[in-house]
Scaffold this active site. Structure first.
Site, PDB file in Angstrom:
ATOM      1  N   HIS A 181      50.956  29.267  32.296  1.00  0.00           N
ATOM      2  CA  HIS A 181      50.199  28.459  33.234  1.00  0.00           C
ATOM      3  C   HIS A 181      51.413  27.233  33.408  1.00  0.00           C
ATOM      4  CE1 HIS A 181      45.925  29.966  32.461  1.00  0.00           C
ATOM      5  NE2 HIS A 181      46.261  29.866  33.771  1.00  0.00           N
ATOM      6  N   ARG A 283      41.800  32.467  46.145  1.00  0.00           N
ATOM      7  CA  ARG A 283      41.630  32.896  44.828  1.00  0.00           C
ATOM      8  C   ARG A 283      39.490  32.597  44.830  1.00  0.00           C
ATOM      9  NH1 ARG A 283      45.988  29.951  43.673  1.00  0.00           N
ATOM     10  NH2 ARG A 283      48.023  31.755  42.027  1.00  0.00           N
ATOM     11  N   ARG A 319      40.650  37.426  47.995  1.00  0.00           N
ATOM     12  CA  ARG A 319      40.089  38.457  46.704  1.00  0.00           C
ATOM     13  C   ARG A 319      38.860  38.130  46.669  1.00  0.00           C
ATOM     14  NH1 ARG A 319      44.689  36.872  42.327  1.00  0.00           N
ATOM     15  NH2 ARG A 319      42.679  35.519  41.522  1.00  0.00           N
ATOM     16  N   GLU A 407      48.302  46.152  41.314  1.00  0.00           N
ATOM     17  CA  GLU A 407      48.854  44.956  40.411  1.00  0.00           C
ATOM     18  C   GLU A 407      49.384  46.083  38.395  1.00  0.00           C
ATOM     19  OE1 GLU A 407      45.984  41.558  40.106  1.00  0.00           O
ATOM     20  OE2 GLU A 407      44.791  42.925  40.412  1.00  0.00           O
ATOM     21  N   ASN A 430      52.556  39.056  38.668  1.00  0.00           N
ATOM     22  CA  ASN A 430      52.290  38.486  37.480  1.00  0.00           C
ATOM     23  C   ASN A 430      52.210  39.681  36.594  1.00  0.00           C
ATOM     24  OD1 ASN A 430      52.636  36.379  38.534  1.00  0.00           O
ATOM     25  ND2 ASN A 430      51.251  35.082  38.461  1.00  0.00           N
ATOM     26  N   ASP A 431      50.712  40.158  36.720  1.00  0.00           N
ATOM     27  CA  ASP A 431      49.682  41.280  36.412  1.00  0.00           C
ATOM     28  C   ASP A 431      50.915  42.437  36.577  1.00  0.00           C
ATOM     29  OD1 ASP A 431      47.432  40.393  35.473  1.00  0.00           O
ATOM     30  OD2 ASP A 431      46.738  40.118  36.997  1.00  0.00           O
ATOM     31  N   ARG A 441      51.483  38.481  29.360  1.00  0.00           N
ATOM     32  CA  ARG A 441      52.359  37.846  30.880  1.00  0.00           C
ATOM     33  C   ARG A 441      52.172  36.546  30.392  1.00  0.00           C
ATOM     34  NH1 ARG A 441      48.961  35.829  35.843  1.00  0.00           N
ATOM     35  NH2 ARG A 441      47.065  36.221  35.246  1.00  0.00           N
ATOM     36  N   CYS A 478      51.754  38.013  46.823  1.00  0.00           N
ATOM     37  CA  CYS A 478      51.114  37.003  46.681  1.00  0.00           C
ATOM     38  C   CYS A 478      51.593  36.473  45.423  1.00  0.00           C
ATOM     39  CB  CYS A 478      49.912  37.078  46.119  1.00  0.00           C
ATOM     40  SG  CYS A 478      49.062  38.611  45.826  1.00  0.00           S
TER      41      CYS A 478
END
Length: 546
Positions: A181, A283, A319, A407, A430-431, A441, A478
């Site tokens: 974050h 999101r 999404r 992902e 990321n995932d 992560r 993304c």
């Protein structure tokens, strides 16, 4: 002295070093009145802290608003209050709060995974509440009088979200990872950032510093002339980025859509002011973190419509709810799980609660019908072909363009099969990185594995992009990887057709692409794939592109 870490937000920041303040501790001689008085004092202080964080969230956007809301919710958590009450019989409020958090933190650390990562947020709440109880200033990041470089062991997301980019020129932290974050918010704020600097001096011995968020270097007390030269060169690069007006393309005219990630109407309006060609990741779940019950179809449609209107006639990739794991929704709670990141999250919730997906798709369709936006819809956490077939049918029943996110390694390996049933795919790096390397992560100790420059991760991206080319269908990225200008060139060289990133990164990504040819991007992609590790990959690509 030169240290190094993982670069996560490009750019150079220089100035005197400031270090995060030490936490506030409960006094050893704190007076205890009685159980009810202690509980009431902690409850009142917690509410003040929560209100303060909520107010900050209202003036923030994107990931910053998300983490501030989540931290406020933790301050108000009934479970935490229960643990405070447990320690209130013989302790004053500051001591009871400290003991309660210590007990909870031990439980979170034992649980591992996402729960262990929430310890930093929990300790942050403790420090804020204890300071409020004691009538002391709120702890956290100092506010320097002159532009300064911030050093920290770790930063609570709420602290990062509250940073002033005019006063903090760069961030270097000992812990953290490329998809933490802290990194995500620093990128949104446009503050150069390096994480995972293991030998970072936090004892006040560093007078000045230069942080290079492109190379990962942290120079302690650098040569003044050299620091001035590097800062001036970075200022020139930033000026060139600020002047970029789109559309996305390489120097030789190869088109690449450069899009923005958004999560609410306010952020969408700000993103639309940048030279974007639409929103590549909306999101939706982040609008409902504070909802205890499912919003109606009409309520959802109104929220979605505001975002679609901000995009005008451009593409918006919506999404569907990516709830679960690090984004819990009260109305989509699947109960306690041993490992939420590997549990019922994203599209998997629709297996248990199919009406949630149907209601959301109805709302998206209703909003799209009243908007001029080109609306695409994608589902998160698709793992097998049958899931893609089912969700694509539901999306197309509403007259919308259907896609899925890549992902999981299974989805990447079977991209050819998935693309037979959907209109596009978008890679969530990321995932995909955490599932590829079996590394949370959010775990700072494993950040070297979840670095988006990992050659194995890029190999999966290349495989998906090749599948998209064979099918003649778009393949976007993304995840946070798309916000790195150098890595963006690599992704284009691998065959990715669109890049969606934080609005603050759009100009730097677009400007970088405009300086290179498609052939250079392909050469950079080949070099990154052949690298032994992320640092080697970055060095090879810089040699080709800069």
């Amino acid at each position: 002295m030169t240290s190094s870490g993982t670069p996560v937000v490009p750019g150079i920041g220089t100035g005197p070093v400031v270090v995060t303040s030490e936490r506030v501790e409960a006094p050893a001689d704190e007076v205890h009145v009685d159980h009810d008085t202690t509980v009431a004092a902690v409850a009142a202080a917690s509410e003040v802290v929560a209100d303060r964080l909520t107010a900050r969230a209202a003036h923030a956007s994107g990931a910053a608003a998300e983490v501030l809301q989540a931290t406020a919710a933790m301050a108000r958590d009934r479970g935490l209050a229960t643990f405070v009450a447990k320690h209130a019989d013989a302790s004053g409020p500051a001591t009871a709060m400290t003991a309660a958090v210590a007990e909870l933190a031990t439980m979170f650390e034992a649980a591992g995974g996402l729960m262990a990562e929430r310890v930093t947020d929990l300790l942050d709440v403790r420090d804020r509440v204890v300071a409020e109880v004691l009538g002391l200033p709120e702890p956290g990041v100092p506010s320097p009088d002159v532009p300064s470089v911030l050093f920290a062991d770790d930063l609570a997301p709420a602290d990062t979200a509250g940073l002033d980019a005019e006063r903090i020129t760069a961030i270097a932290i000992r812990l953290g990872g490329a998809t933490s974050h802290t990194a995500i918010i620093a990128r949104q704020l446009g503050i150069p950032c390096v994480v995972g600097v293991r030998d970072l001096p936090l004892d006040g011995s560093a007078g000045t510093a230069l942080v290079d968020g492109t190379t990962g270097e942290v120079l302690i007390d650098p040569d003044a002339a050299d620091a001035e030269r590097r800062a001036a060169e970075d200022a020139e690069r930033r000026a060139a980025s600020a002047a970029w007006t789109g559309p996305g393309a390489t120097r030789d005219g190869h088109a690449v859509q450069v899009l923005a990630n958004v999560q609410d109407a306010a952020g969408a309006v700000r993103a639309a002011a940048e030279p974007v060609e639409g929103f590549g990741l909306y999101r939706t779940e982040l609008s409902f973190l504070d909802r205890s019950s499912e919003p109606t179809v009409d309520e959802q449609a109104e929220i979605y419509r505001a975002v679609l209107d901000a995009a005008g006639p451009h593409k918006v990739v919506v999404r569907t709810l990516d709830a679960g794991s690090d984004k819990p929704l009260a109305f989509a709670d699947m109960g306690s799980e041993p490992n939420p990141a590997l549990g019922v999250r994203g599209l998997r919730i629709a297996i248990e609660r199919p009406e949630l997906l149907d209601h959301q798709l109805d709302a998206i369709a209703a909003a799209a019908a009243q908007s001029s936006a080109d609306v695409w819809v994608m589902a998160p956490m698709v793992a097998v072909v049958s899931e893609a077939v089912d969700v694509a049918a539901r999306i197309r029943q509403r007259g919308l363009t259907a896609g899925v996110m890549i992902e999981t390694p299974s989805a990447a390996l079977h991209a050819d099969r998935l693309l037979q049933h959907v209109d596009f795919v978008s890679i969530g790096t990321n995932d995909l990185s955490q599932y590829t390397f079996a590394a949370d992560r959010m775990a700072s100790s494993l950040s070297h594995l979840t670095d988006p420059w990992q050659p194995a991760l890029l190999t999966l991206v290349a495989s998906v992009a090749a599948a998209g080319e064979r099918a003649g269908k778009p393949v976007g990225v993304c995840g946070e990887a798309a916000a790195d200008p150098l890595l963006a060139c690599v992704l284009v060289g691998l065959g990715v057709t669109s890049l969606s990133c934080a609005a603050s990164a759009v100009r730097s990504v677009g400007a970088m692409l405009a300086t290179v040819t498609l052939e250079q991007c392909r050469a950079a992609a080949s070099a990154a794939l052949d690298a032994d590790d992320p640092a080697d990959g970055r060095a090879r690509v810089r040699a080709i592109l800069t």
